[in-house]
Motif scaffolding. Sequence first.
Motif, PDB file in Angstrom:
ATOM      1  N   GLU A 114      39.509   1.047  61.893  1.00 17.02           N
ATOM      2  CA  GLU A 114      38.395   1.952  62.151  1.00 17.02           C
ATOM      3  C   GLU A 114      37.678   2.316  60.849  1.00 17.02           C
ATOM      4  N   TRP A 115      36.518   2.954  61.043  1.00 13.01           N
ATOM      5  CA  TRP A 115      35.797   3.570  59.933  1.00 13.01           C
ATOM      6  C   TRP A 115      35.714   5.068  60.207  1.00 13.01           C
ATOM      7  N   VAL A 116      35.833   5.861  59.130  1.00 13.32           N
ATOM      8  CA  VAL A 116      35.734   7.314  59.231  1.00 13.32           C
ATOM      9  C   VAL A 116      34.515   7.751  58.424  1.00 13.32           C
ATOM     10  N   ILE A 117      33.589   8.426  59.091  1.00 13.88           N
ATOM     11  CA  ILE A 117      32.300   8.754  58.472  1.00 13.88           C
ATOM     12  C   ILE A 117      32.132  10.268  58.400  1.00 13.88           C
ATOM     13  N   THR A 118      31.731  10.736  57.209  1.00 19.98           N
ATOM     14  CA  THR A 118      31.531  12.165  56.970  1.00 19.98           C
ATOM     15  C   THR A 118      30.228  12.378  56.207  1.00 19.98           C
TER      16      THR A 118
ATOM     17  N   ILE B 285      26.784   4.883  65.882  1.00 18.56           N
ATOM     18  CA  ILE B 285      27.708   5.942  66.297  1.00 18.56           C
ATOM     19  C   ILE B 285      27.199   6.540  67.606  1.00 18.56           C
ATOM     20  N   GLU B 286      28.021   6.498  68.634  1.00 20.20           N
ATOM     21  CA  GLU B 286      27.645   7.080  69.914  1.00 20.20           C
ATOM     22  C   GLU B 286      27.593   8.600  69.804  1.00 20.20           C
ATOM     23  N   SER B 287      26.711   9.205  70.561  1.00 18.34           N
ATOM     24  CA  SER B 287      26.503  10.650  70.465  1.00 18.34           C
ATOM     25  C   SER B 287      27.716  11.459  70.889  1.00 18.34           C
ATOM     26  N   ASN B 288      28.577  10.875  71.727  1.00 18.61           N
ATOM     27  CA  ASN B 288      29.727  11.633  72.218  1.00 18.61           C
ATOM     28  C   ASN B 288      30.982  11.438  71.381  1.00 18.61           C
TER      29      ASN B 288
ATOM     30  N   LEU C   5      22.011  15.870  62.180  1.00 17.70           N
ATOM     31  CA  LEU C   5      23.308  15.380  62.627  1.00 17.70           C
ATOM     32  C   LEU C   5      24.346  15.713  61.566  1.00 17.70           C
ATOM     33  N   ASP C   6      25.467  16.270  61.992  1.00 12.60           N
ATOM     34  CA  ASP C   6      26.589  16.516  61.085  1.00 12.60           C
ATOM     35  C   ASP C   6      27.776  15.695  61.552  1.00 12.60           C
ATOM     36  N   LEU C   7      28.375  14.982  60.616  1.00 14.31           N
ATOM     37  CA  LEU C   7      29.483  14.087  60.931  1.00 14.31           C
ATOM     38  C   LEU C   7      30.718  14.554  60.181  1.00 14.31           C
ATOM     39  N   ASP C   8      31.739  14.937  60.923  1.00 18.07           N
ATOM     40  CA  ASP C   8      32.973  15.444  60.339  1.00 18.07           C
ATOM     41  C   ASP C   8      34.118  14.502  60.699  1.00 18.07           C
ATOM     42  N   HIS C   9      34.348  13.534  59.814  1.00 14.01           N
ATOM     43  CA  HIS C   9      35.397  12.546  60.018  1.00 14.01           C
ATOM     44  C   HIS C   9      35.273  11.868  61.385  1.00 14.01           C
ATOM     45  N   VAL C  10      34.098  11.357  61.644  1.00 12.12           N
ATOM     46  CA  VAL C  10      33.835  10.649  62.897  1.00 12.12           C
ATOM     47  C   VAL C  10      34.445   9.253  62.820  1.00 12.12           C
ATOM     48  N   ARG C  11      35.277   8.921  63.800  1.00  8.73           N
ATOM     49  CA  ARG C  11      35.946   7.623  63.815  1.00  8.73           C
ATOM     50  C   ARG C  11      35.216   6.655  64.750  1.00  8.73           C
ATOM     51  N   ILE C  12      34.946   5.469  64.252  1.00 10.67           N
ATOM     52  CA  ILE C  12      34.321   4.428  65.065  1.00 10.67           C
ATOM     53  C   ILE C  12      35.040   3.113  64.816  1.00 10.67           C
TER      54      ILE C  12
ATOM     55  N   ASP D  67      33.784  -2.801  65.330  1.00 10.40           N
ATOM     56  CA  ASP D  67      32.694  -3.440  66.070  1.00 10.40           C
ATOM     57  C   ASP D  67      31.373  -2.675  65.949  1.00 10.40           C
ATOM     58  N   ASN D  68      31.417  -1.430  65.516  1.00  9.33           N
ATOM     59  CA  ASN D  68      30.197  -0.639  65.390  1.00  9.33           C
ATOM     60  C   ASN D  68      29.510  -0.802  64.038  1.00  9.33           C
ATOM     61  N   LEU D  69      30.067  -1.646  63.186  1.00  2.00           N
ATOM     62  CA  LEU D  69      29.419  -1.952  61.908  1.00  2.00           C
ATOM     63  C   LEU D  69      28.288  -2.944  62.161  1.00  2.00           C
ATOM     64  N   ILE D  70      27.108  -2.649  61.650  1.00  2.00           N
ATOM     65  CA  ILE D  70      25.935  -3.504  61.862  1.00  2.00           C
ATOM     66  C   ILE D  70      25.592  -4.240  60.571  1.00  2.00           C
ATOM     67  N   GLY D  71      25.504  -5.556  60.657  1.00  2.00           N
ATOM     68  CA  GLY D  71      25.297  -6.341  59.457  1.00  2.00           C
ATOM     69  C   GLY D  71      26.602  -6.485  58.697  1.00  2.00           C
ATOM     70  N   GLU D  72      26.492  -6.762  57.404  1.00  2.00           N
ATOM     71  CA  GLU D  72      27.683  -6.907  56.581  1.00  2.00           C
ATOM     72  C   GLU D  72      27.916  -5.647  55.771  1.00  2.00           C
ATOM     73  N   ILE D  73      29.142  -5.487  55.277  1.00  8.90           N
ATOM     74  CA  ILE D  73      29.437  -4.370  54.385  1.00  8.90           C
ATOM     75  C   ILE D  73      28.577  -4.515  53.131  1.00  8.90           C
TER      76      ILE D  73
END
Length: 418
Positions: free
Chosen positions: A159-163, A200-203, A226-233, A236-242
């Motif tokens: 997963e990825w964790v986004i803050t 990132i899905e809204s829910n 939008l505030d993101l507090d350690h959102v896990r995705i 497959d939700n990565l778009i393009g390359e790193i």
Amino acid sequence: MSATPTTPPPPALRPYLTARHQRLWDEADAFAAEHVAPRAARMEAAPGKVERKVADLMAARRWFAVTVPSAFGGLDAGHVAKTILIHRLARVSAATAAILQATLIPVGALLHFATYEQKNYWLPRVADGSLLLSIAVTEPQAGGHIGGMKTVAERAGSEWVITGSKIHIGNSHLAGAHLIVARTAKSGVSTSQALTAFVIESNRRGLSISRHRPGLGLHGFTAGRLDLDHVRIPQDNLIGEIGQGLAVAQSSSILYGRPNLAAVSLGIHEAVMATTTARLKTRPRYRSTLSDLPVLRDRIGGMEARLRASRILTYQAVHLLDQRLPCDADLINAKYLGHQWAAESAQDAMELHGALALDRDYLLQRLWRDIQHTYPPAGTGEVQRIRLADAAFHEDHIQWSEHLAAEAAWARPDPTAA
């Protein structure tokens, strides 16, 4: 001002329009007259309310997928068609046009950078109207300075964790998913390789959206935080390359954001002109009307010159894009001058209307406020001029219009192949 069901395109635009474009032009005008015009006053009177019904009506016509290939359920109609829809809606309600254009930007990013499997998952949902998108790049401290981005994405197994936080996000309260750009490399890595794009899905747990706060104009449209507090995705939700996030953001801004805003400005500009000429033609002055005064006709002539030039700049740029020709600077210029000229005409109109323009419920005041919203997004005037200077010095090394068109052509199957 109310729209008429059929207002034919000006002759100057005919070289850019096909029979399909003409039909879409008529369809957009009829839609604006039937569904948008009756709602425009209500949207203006209730700025704290997000307009959802008109978004549903546009989605039912697959307009959010106007540039999406038919293989994914879209109209596959191209950038001139996209411009027609935004332009004709903006004549009646810039807020409605903004709802459409804001989703079309992340759709463009998916078209150019997502895998086939990702496109097949996300785009049919956009096409059938079950999913609206937003693109989230701007941040509270960095603004539009992508290099100053603080939102981070870190790996955690599969997963990825986004803050982080994003602001001024168009369709923030309507979107079911957000295309977010975040920092994936530590300090010391150049911006061109430090950022990555994700959906990132809204829910998702940890994603919160601040209460809708109406802006100066575009009432009914939402551009929130939008505030993101350690959102896990998932991966497959990565778009393009790193490390490709900067390319996703820049290309989407140039190929979609700039021309979309040029179309919004053009629609507002036309409404400003129609409102002003109607007023001057009917306002009595002694035995004549205000429209007969040479000093006022001089001002109207300047407004008309700007409007005609804006039309050509806007449609010529997207026509070149549809022809897969290099046109980044043309798209940038259309946004820059389209806003500037519309803002100048709106100010002229305010002055020509005198005290009437100060009435809260008068249409012109809405148009003057709405045009302010096409200046900051996708780069302020200063940013556009710097990019145009790059073109003048032949230092605009990446032509996204040419680069991504070549990729699209390469990816298409050869119809002559056995």
